[in-house]
Structures are given as structure tokens and as C-alpha cells.
Design a protein around this motif. Sequence first.
Motif, PDB file in Angstrom:
ATOM      1  N   ILE A   1     -93.993 -71.145  10.239  1.00  0.00           N
ATOM      2  CA  ILE A   1     -94.450 -70.040   9.409  1.00  0.00           C
ATOM      3  C   ILE A   1     -94.900 -68.898  10.305  1.00  0.00           C
ATOM      4  CG2 ILE A   1     -95.920 -69.384   7.475  1.00  0.00           C
ATOM      5  CD1 ILE A   1     -94.257 -71.870   6.937  1.00  0.00           C
ATOM      6  N   HIS A   2     -94.379 -67.718  10.069  1.00  0.00           N
ATOM      7  CA  HIS A   2     -94.790 -66.533  10.824  1.00  0.00           C
ATOM      8  C   HIS A   2     -95.564 -65.613   9.901  1.00  0.00           C
ATOM      9  CE1 HIS A   2     -92.183 -67.586  14.186  1.00  0.00           C
ATOM     10  NE2 HIS A   2     -91.252 -67.872  13.305  1.00  0.00           N
ATOM     11  N   GLN A   3     -96.717 -65.168  10.360  1.00  0.00           N
ATOM     12  CA  GLN A   3     -97.521 -64.235   9.584  1.00  0.00           C
ATOM     13  C   GLN A   3     -97.832 -63.014  10.430  1.00  0.00           C
ATOM     14  OE1 GLN A   3    -100.540 -67.379   7.684  1.00  0.00           O
ATOM     15  NE2 GLN A   3    -100.961 -65.266   7.039  1.00  0.00           N
ATOM     16  N   TRP A   4     -97.817 -61.845   9.778  1.00  0.00           N
ATOM     17  CA  TRP A   4     -98.259 -60.632  10.461  1.00  0.00           C
ATOM     18  C   TRP A   4     -98.729 -59.597   9.456  1.00  0.00           C
ATOM     19  CZ3 TRP A   4     -93.189 -61.805   9.689  1.00  0.00           C
ATOM     20  CH2 TRP A   4     -92.382 -60.831   9.099  1.00  0.00           C
TER      21      TRP A   4
ATOM     22  N   GLU B   1     -97.340 -60.010   5.481  1.00  0.00           N
ATOM     23  CA  GLU B   1     -96.024 -60.636   5.375  1.00  0.00           C
ATOM     24  C   GLU B   1     -96.014 -62.048   5.947  1.00  0.00           C
ATOM     25  OE1 GLU B   1     -93.287 -56.645   5.744  1.00  0.00           O
ATOM     26  OE2 GLU B   1     -92.423 -58.640   5.914  1.00  0.00           O
ATOM     27  N   CYS B   2     -95.191 -62.855   5.353  1.00  0.00           N
ATOM     28  CA  CYS B   2     -95.037 -64.243   5.767  1.00  0.00           C
ATOM     29  C   CYS B   2     -93.551 -64.585   5.696  1.00  0.00           C
ATOM     30  CB  CYS B   2     -95.838 -65.141   4.823  1.00  0.00           C
ATOM     31  SG  CYS B   2     -95.522 -66.905   4.989  1.00  0.00           S
ATOM     32  N   THR B   3     -93.025 -65.141   6.785  1.00  0.00           N
ATOM     33  CA  THR B   3     -91.645 -65.608   6.757  1.00  0.00           C
ATOM     34  C   THR B   3     -91.602 -67.048   7.241  1.00  0.00           C
ATOM     35  OG1 THR B   3     -91.199 -64.766   8.978  1.00  0.00           O
ATOM     36  CG2 THR B   3     -90.656 -63.330   7.121  1.00  0.00           C
TER      37      THR B   3
ATOM     38  N   TRP C   1    -100.118 -68.542  -0.855  1.00  0.00           N
ATOM     39  CA  TRP C   1    -101.120 -67.718  -0.191  1.00  0.00           C
ATOM     40  C   TRP C   1    -102.500 -68.290  -0.515  1.00  0.00           C
ATOM     41  CZ3 TRP C   1    -100.528 -64.487   3.619  1.00  0.00           C
ATOM     42  CH2 TRP C   1     -99.359 -63.726   3.749  1.00  0.00           C
TER      43      TRP C   1
ATOM     44  N   GLN D   1     -89.322 -65.324   2.399  1.00  0.00           N
ATOM     45  CA  GLN D   1     -90.252 -64.232   2.646  1.00  0.00           C
ATOM     46  C   GLN D   1     -91.250 -64.159   1.503  1.00  0.00           C
ATOM     47  OE1 GLN D   1     -88.542 -60.283   2.493  1.00  0.00           O
ATOM     48  NE2 GLN D   1     -90.055 -59.442   3.899  1.00  0.00           N
TER      49      GLN D   1
ATOM     50  N   CYS E   1    -100.776 -68.204   4.878  1.00  0.00           N
ATOM     51  CA  CYS E   1     -99.532 -68.494   4.169  1.00  0.00           C
ATOM     52  C   CYS E   1     -99.138 -69.928   4.490  1.00  0.00           C
ATOM     53  CB  CYS E   1     -98.449 -67.515   4.624  1.00  0.00           C
ATOM     54  SG  CYS E   1     -96.831 -67.799   3.889  1.00  0.00           S
TER      55      CYS E   1
ATOM     56  N   GLY F   1     -99.197 -70.951   8.436  1.00  0.00           N
ATOM     57  CA  GLY F   1     -99.091 -69.951   9.475  1.00  0.00           C
ATOM     58  C   GLY F   1    -100.417 -69.824  10.202  1.00  0.00           C
TER      59      GLY F   1
ATOM     60  N   SER G   1    -103.853 -64.259   8.848  1.00  0.00           N
ATOM     61  CA  SER G   1    -104.078 -62.817   9.022  1.00  0.00           C
ATOM     62  C   SER G   1    -105.529 -62.532   8.654  1.00  0.00           C
ATOM     63  CB  SER G   1    -103.154 -62.004   8.103  1.00  0.00           C
ATOM     64  OG  SER G   1    -101.801 -62.175   8.451  1.00  0.00           O
TER      65      SER G   1
END
Lengths: 109, 115
Positions: free
Chosen positions: B4-7, B22-24, B35, B73, B91, B107, B110
Motif C-alpha cells: 500500500i502506498h500513501q501520500w 491518495e492511496c494506491t 480509510w 486507487q 489506508c 499503508g 498520512s
Amino acid sequence: SQQGEEDPQALSIQEGENATMNCSYKTSINNLQWYRQNSGRGLVHLILIRSNEREKHSGRLRVTLDTSKKSSSLLITASRAADTASYFCATDEEPALIFGKGTTLSVSS
Amino acid sequence: SQTIHQWPATLVQPVGSPLSLECTVEGTSNPNLYWYRQAAGRGLQLLFYSVGIGQISSEVPQNLSASRPQDRQFILSSKKLLLSDSGFYLCAAQYISNSGANVLTFGAGSRLTVL
């Protein structure tokens, strides 16, 4: 909604000691899970115990489940400084997991 | 395994400003996505979950919204932030464990501070 409640809220021990955290929940469950969260990071799944299981082991982790008392415990044996983190129990309420407030464990060397 | 990538990782925003987190997800397809929000010293509060593209369920009424424009996404938004929106947003994606149970991968989170 908050399903699980961990106890104690905070726990401080020395390296080598065992750490025990407890979780109580309110409704019937299919399984109960424990997660770990290092400070400022996401949660990581540790171990899952199903409702028809009473005890489960994984490395230095031992989880027990008492469905009659609606409670679970997580035991970490021979604690290390690297075990310092927050630990959360979670119950599966389709389609999401509901988490407790967590126990913050501090292991000093 | 899924990742999980969060930014962004950290965000400081004034009250009344908009928000987009955002979360991918990598390594899986058609996952259930979530979330959660974690206030300081407190547990995780489920905010939204999604079982597919365009399908969003809200758990807590608030000034936040979520969208899932693509399969992997998941976006958390607000038109006007409140002070109470400050917190750590996580996420998560669901996967099925070897024992057949639903387990979550998270993730890194954030951290939002609203001033």
C-alpha cells in the motif's frame, strides 16, 4: 463503533520479561486478530485466532481466546527493545475490521 | 503480497482548505479498501470502505468524502478542513489469509495537521 478494548493502556517492562495484553470485545466473532504499530507507522498483522480455537502460537507470540468471556490475551515472551510498539486487537465485522484503542508497550534495555 | 502506498506522508493545512490524500495498492486486484483515522493516543476509527470501483460506504458522517476512480486507487478528500480533521490517516487493503480469514495490509499513513 469500537468493538475491542485493550488493557492495560500502557505497559513498561525490562528486556527479557514477558508482556501480556488483554482485549475484551462485545459481540460474537468469527475470529480475533492482533496487530502491531510502530510509532508513526501503519499497522502490521501479527496473528489471528479463530472463534473455535483457544490458543495459538507464532514465534514468541502466544494468543488465547475465551469466547465465553469475550476476551483474548496476547503474550510476548522474552521481550526485546524492538518489541516497543502499540498493539491492537481487531474483530471481523464484515466487511471491515474494528479495532480497539491499543496497548502501548515500552521495553527498556 | 500486496503493498500500500500513501501520500503525502505529512501535511499541514489551514482550516477551510481542501484536502486530498491518495492511496494506491500493488500486488492484488479488486481488493476491499479502507480509510481509517487515528487521533492522537486513540484507536482506529473506520471512515470509509470500498468493495469496488465507484462503490463507497461511509461509516461516520463528517465533512470528508472518499472516491475510488480505479480498482487500486482510493482517495480521501475534503472541500473545507476543520480543526477536528487533524489525525493520522491510514489506508488499508484486505487480503485473504492462508486460513481463509480477512486480514488487512496497511499503508505507512498520512499525518494531517489542521491549523
